[in-house]
Design a protein around this motif. Sequence first.
Motif, PDB file in Angstrom:
ATOM      1  N   VAL A 375       0.613  -1.079   0.245  1.00 56.34           N
ATOM      2  CA  VAL A 375      -0.188   0.340   0.212  1.00 56.34           C
ATOM      3  C   VAL A 375       0.784   1.114  -0.081  1.00 56.34           C
ATOM      4  O   VAL A 375       1.081   1.623   0.872  1.00 56.34           O
ATOM      5  CB  VAL A 375      -1.875  -0.273   1.264  1.00 56.34           C
ATOM      6  N   VAL A 376       0.843   2.316  -1.155  1.00 53.15           N
ATOM      7  CA  VAL A 376       1.820   3.081  -1.211  1.00 53.15           C
ATOM      8  C   VAL A 376      -0.016   4.648  -1.019  1.00 53.15           C
ATOM      9  O   VAL A 376      -0.860   4.541  -1.778  1.00 53.15           O
ATOM     10  CB  VAL A 376       1.902   3.600  -2.413  1.00 53.15           C
ATOM     11  N   ASP A 377       0.984   5.907  -0.810  1.00 55.26           N
ATOM     12  CA  ASP A 377       0.353   7.238   0.419  1.00 55.26           C
ATOM     13  C   ASP A 377       0.172   7.875  -1.483  1.00 55.26           C
ATOM     14  O   ASP A 377       1.116   8.684  -0.865  1.00 55.26           O
ATOM     15  CB  ASP A 377       0.724   7.250   1.482  1.00 55.26           C
ATOM     16  N   GLY A 378      -0.822   8.400  -1.856  1.00 57.15           N
ATOM     17  CA  GLY A 378      -0.519   8.517  -2.862  1.00 57.15           C
ATOM     18  C   GLY A 378      -1.249   8.623  -4.141  1.00 57.15           C
ATOM     19  O   GLY A 378      -2.117   8.341  -4.373  1.00 57.15           O
ATOM     20  N   SER A 379      -0.999   8.883  -5.274  1.00 58.76           N
ATOM     21  CA  SER A 379      -1.471   8.923  -6.672  1.00 58.76           C
ATOM     22  C   SER A 379      -0.288   7.559  -7.480  1.00 58.76           C
ATOM     23  O   SER A 379      -0.436   7.283  -7.641  1.00 58.76           O
ATOM     24  CB  SER A 379      -2.242   9.851  -7.445  1.00 58.76           C
ATOM     25  N   THR A 380      -1.237   8.096  -8.617  1.00 59.41           N
ATOM     26  CA  THR A 380      -1.011   7.455 -10.119  1.00 59.41           C
ATOM     27  C   THR A 380       1.049   7.617  -9.538  1.00 59.41           C
ATOM     28  O   THR A 380       1.514   6.790 -10.209  1.00 59.41           O
ATOM     29  CB  THR A 380      -0.960   7.989 -10.903  1.00 59.41           C
ATOM     30  N   ALA A 386       6.356   2.007  -7.575  1.00 60.27           N
ATOM     31  CA  ALA A 386       6.668   0.755  -6.816  1.00 60.27           C
ATOM     32  C   ALA A 386       6.413   0.076  -7.660  1.00 60.27           C
ATOM     33  O   ALA A 386       7.097  -1.266  -7.255  1.00 60.27           O
ATOM     34  CB  ALA A 386       5.172   0.975  -5.717  1.00 60.27           C
ATOM     35  N   GLU A 387       5.902   0.046  -8.927  1.00 63.19           N
ATOM     36  CA  GLU A 387       5.599  -0.991  -9.367  1.00 63.19           C
ATOM     37  C   GLU A 387       6.674  -1.013 -10.182  1.00 63.19           C
ATOM     38  O   GLU A 387       7.501  -2.411 -10.915  1.00 63.19           O
ATOM     39  CB  GLU A 387       4.480  -0.308 -11.231  1.00 63.19           C
ATOM     40  N   LYS A 388       7.653   0.419 -10.899  1.00 60.49           N
ATOM     41  CA  LYS A 388       8.785   0.188 -11.288  1.00 60.49           C
ATOM     42  C   LYS A 388       9.736  -0.441 -10.681  1.00 60.49           C
ATOM     43  O   LYS A 388      10.691  -1.400 -10.972  1.00 60.49           O
ATOM     44  CB  LYS A 388       9.484   1.618 -11.209  1.00 60.49           C
ATOM     45  N   VAL A 389       9.833  -0.342  -9.156  1.00 62.07           N
ATOM     46  CA  VAL A 389      11.499  -1.295  -8.164  1.00 62.07           C
ATOM     47  C   VAL A 389      11.004  -2.511  -8.755  1.00 62.07           C
ATOM     48  O   VAL A 389      11.734  -3.413  -8.146  1.00 62.07           O
ATOM     49  CB  VAL A 389      10.765  -0.634  -6.354  1.00 62.07           C
ATOM     50  N   LEU A 390       9.262  -2.505  -8.203  1.00 57.61           N
ATOM     51  CA  LEU A 390       8.945  -4.116  -8.259  1.00 57.61           C
ATOM     52  C   LEU A 390       9.647  -5.355  -9.634  1.00 57.61           C
ATOM     53  O   LEU A 390       9.437  -6.232  -9.457  1.00 57.61           O
ATOM     54  CB  LEU A 390       7.176  -5.028  -7.846  1.00 57.61           C
ATOM     55  N   ILE A 393      12.831  -6.139  -9.916  1.00 54.70           N
ATOM     56  CA  ILE A 393      13.521  -7.583  -9.035  1.00 54.70           C
ATOM     57  C   ILE A 393      12.668  -8.347  -9.367  1.00 54.70           C
ATOM     58  O   ILE A 393      12.744  -9.260  -7.748  1.00 54.70           O
ATOM     59  CB  ILE A 393      14.064  -6.940  -7.370  1.00 54.70           C
ATOM     60  N   ASN A 394      11.677  -7.972  -9.791  1.00 57.72           N
ATOM     61  CA  ASN A 394      10.750  -9.353 -10.248  1.00 57.72           C
ATOM     62  C   ASN A 394      10.166  -9.764  -9.117  1.00 57.72           C
ATOM     63  O   ASN A 394       9.991 -10.860  -8.680  1.00 57.72           O
ATOM     64  CB  ASN A 394      11.550 -10.858 -10.578  1.00 57.72           C
ATOM     65  N   ILE A 395       9.138  -8.715  -8.133  1.00 55.06           N
ATOM     66  CA  ILE A 395       8.940  -9.341  -7.171  1.00 55.06           C
ATOM     67  C   ILE A 395       6.689  -8.754  -8.014  1.00 55.06           C
ATOM     68  O   ILE A 395       6.837  -8.257  -8.651  1.00 55.06           O
ATOM     69  CB  ILE A 395       8.437  -7.867  -5.907  1.00 55.06           C
ATOM     70  N   ASN A 396       6.198 -10.114  -7.208  1.00 52.87           N
ATOM     71  CA  ASN A 396       4.894  -9.661  -7.978  1.00 52.87           C
ATOM     72  C   ASN A 396       3.534  -9.659  -6.731  1.00 52.87           C
ATOM     73  O   ASN A 396       2.643  -9.869  -7.109  1.00 52.87           O
ATOM     74  CB  ASN A 396       4.247 -11.460  -8.433  1.00 52.87           C
ATOM     75  N   SER A 397       3.882  -8.796  -5.744  1.00 50.98           N
ATOM     76  CA  SER A 397       2.925  -8.066  -5.208  1.00 50.98           C
ATOM     77  C   SER A 397       2.270  -7.395  -5.667  1.00 50.98           C
ATOM     78  O   SER A 397       2.715  -6.197  -6.322  1.00 50.98           O
ATOM     79  CB  SER A 397       3.935  -7.625  -3.617  1.00 50.98           C
ATOM     80  N   ILE A 398       0.906  -7.495  -4.966  1.00 53.39           N
ATOM     81  CA  ILE A 398      -0.084  -6.307  -5.336  1.00 53.39           C
ATOM     82  C   ILE A 398      -0.069  -5.169  -5.360  1.00 53.39           C
ATOM     83  O   ILE A 398       0.610  -4.849  -3.828  1.00 53.39           O
ATOM     84  CB  ILE A 398      -1.800  -7.515  -5.461  1.00 53.39           C
ATOM     85  N   ILE A 399       0.481  -4.094  -5.744  1.00 50.71           N
ATOM     86  CA  ILE A 399      -0.149  -3.273  -5.566  1.00 50.71           C
ATOM     87  C   ILE A 399      -0.794  -1.663  -5.285  1.00 50.71           C
ATOM     88  O   ILE A 399      -1.478  -1.924  -6.293  1.00 50.71           O
ATOM     89  CB  ILE A 399       1.577  -1.852  -6.358  1.00 50.71           C
ATOM     90  N   VAL A 400      -1.421  -1.556  -3.843  1.00 50.10           N
ATOM     91  CA  VAL A 400      -2.339  -0.634  -4.472  1.00 50.10           C
ATOM     92  C   VAL A 400      -2.451   1.149  -4.026  1.00 50.10           C
ATOM     93  O   VAL A 400      -0.957   0.879  -2.696  1.00 50.10           O
ATOM     94  CB  VAL A 400      -3.916  -1.087  -3.341  1.00 50.10           C
TER      95      VAL A 400
END
Length: 452
Positions: A375-380, A386-390, A393-400
């Motif tokens: 969970v990140v605080d903010g918008s697009t 967050a999506e770029k970093v994951l 490093i090939n992490i598949n966590s779901i980002i909201v």
Amino acid sequence: MDYSQYKKINLPSEPGVYLFKKNKGILYIGKATSLKDRVRSYFASDLIATRGPFIVDMVYQADTVDFIKTDSVLEALILESNLIKKHQPRYNTKEKDDRSYNYVVITKEAFPRVLTIRGRELAGGKTSNLENSKRFDLEEPAYQSKFGPFTNGTQLKEALRIIRKIFPFLDKYSSKNTGYKFYKEIGLAPETETDESKKDYAKNIRNIKLFFEGKKSSILKNLEKEMKSLSKGQQFEKADRIKRTIFALNHIQDVSLIKEENFSGKRSNLGNSERFDLEEKKVFRIEAYDVAHLSGSNTVGVMVVVDGSTSSTALGTGISPHEMAVNKAEYRKFKINGNGQNGSTTLTINDVAGLGEILRRRFNHPEWKFPDIIVVDGSTAQKNIAEKVLNEININSIIVAVTKDERHRPKMITGREDVVHKYESEILLANSEAHRFAIKYHRELGRKIFKL
């Protein structure tokens, strides 16, 4: 072999391959994220219940354990497959007999594809005697190279994702006209328009082969030689690309493989005792992040955790939140320093850059439990970084992302709809707790700086 014998073996905590032996003969070969922890698990009191009698017999028969350290979990995965193929140990019966396991094949084409295929497709039915045939089936050409078997399909998929970021290749999807442009734009498919691109791609395929043969040192030696030659010829852009490839090989980002191994459940690949504890209890984990600063200075960040026990191992399989609550023992604080530029507490950094640094530093700790939801605080902008970093490093966590109004009240949650709907209250709890903890940490740090 008993625990007292095991204790005499000085096993490291690094990744690698372990070999159970009897009279110098190999009984079983396995891979590990931590050789020490993995081999120790074979001497647990509940071994027969969790692994079955076949593996108990293997441990009883063994008189020692050898090991080979590797630079990464990815290389351990490949080394394990190569050693099993070479030695065919008795207790790896499944790996050499079960035709449902996966192989990696490289096709015979002008621009070869890298594909995965089941053992049964290689050995029977309409693809019988594939080595000498012209096609896999009505659509696929014959292959030039084959690697495997690989017993864990999910780990093989992750391994290919990691390798593809270092050496882009064509696969079943990117070789089609509808998919090629997309994969090319994100850097996962090679150029195919010129004769020079054909030569460059041939180098990629050669390096992929060497990597699956466990010859990373040969790849590095060849790349170093090529880089020096290009620099001498003042082709600095190409030399810089190779320099980045060398860096990627020396710093393989295989956190996703570590995650998959940690979360895959208890499993035995031995004989008829193989089992998957799909309903084994695990901790469902939500991590929330927030950044706090004063006019861009004295920037700090935090990670908070909301977790609880669930009875499944993946999202989308009927999980319901169960007694989820904040876990303050798992909270973490970060002093933002601009990706290590100078460590100053007065460095001006915006929220997006600060969040990116926090996430990169957080995932440099594979020993921390991995999140199912971030969970990140903010918008697009925050969601994108967050999506770029994951993705890096090939992490598949779901980002909201939780967007706030002018009074800092939640206005909207952006992310996968089914996840947001199911975990809305837990997401908001984590976001609120992250904001509170970030403000508290920033004030504490500010008081210390003021006193100095």
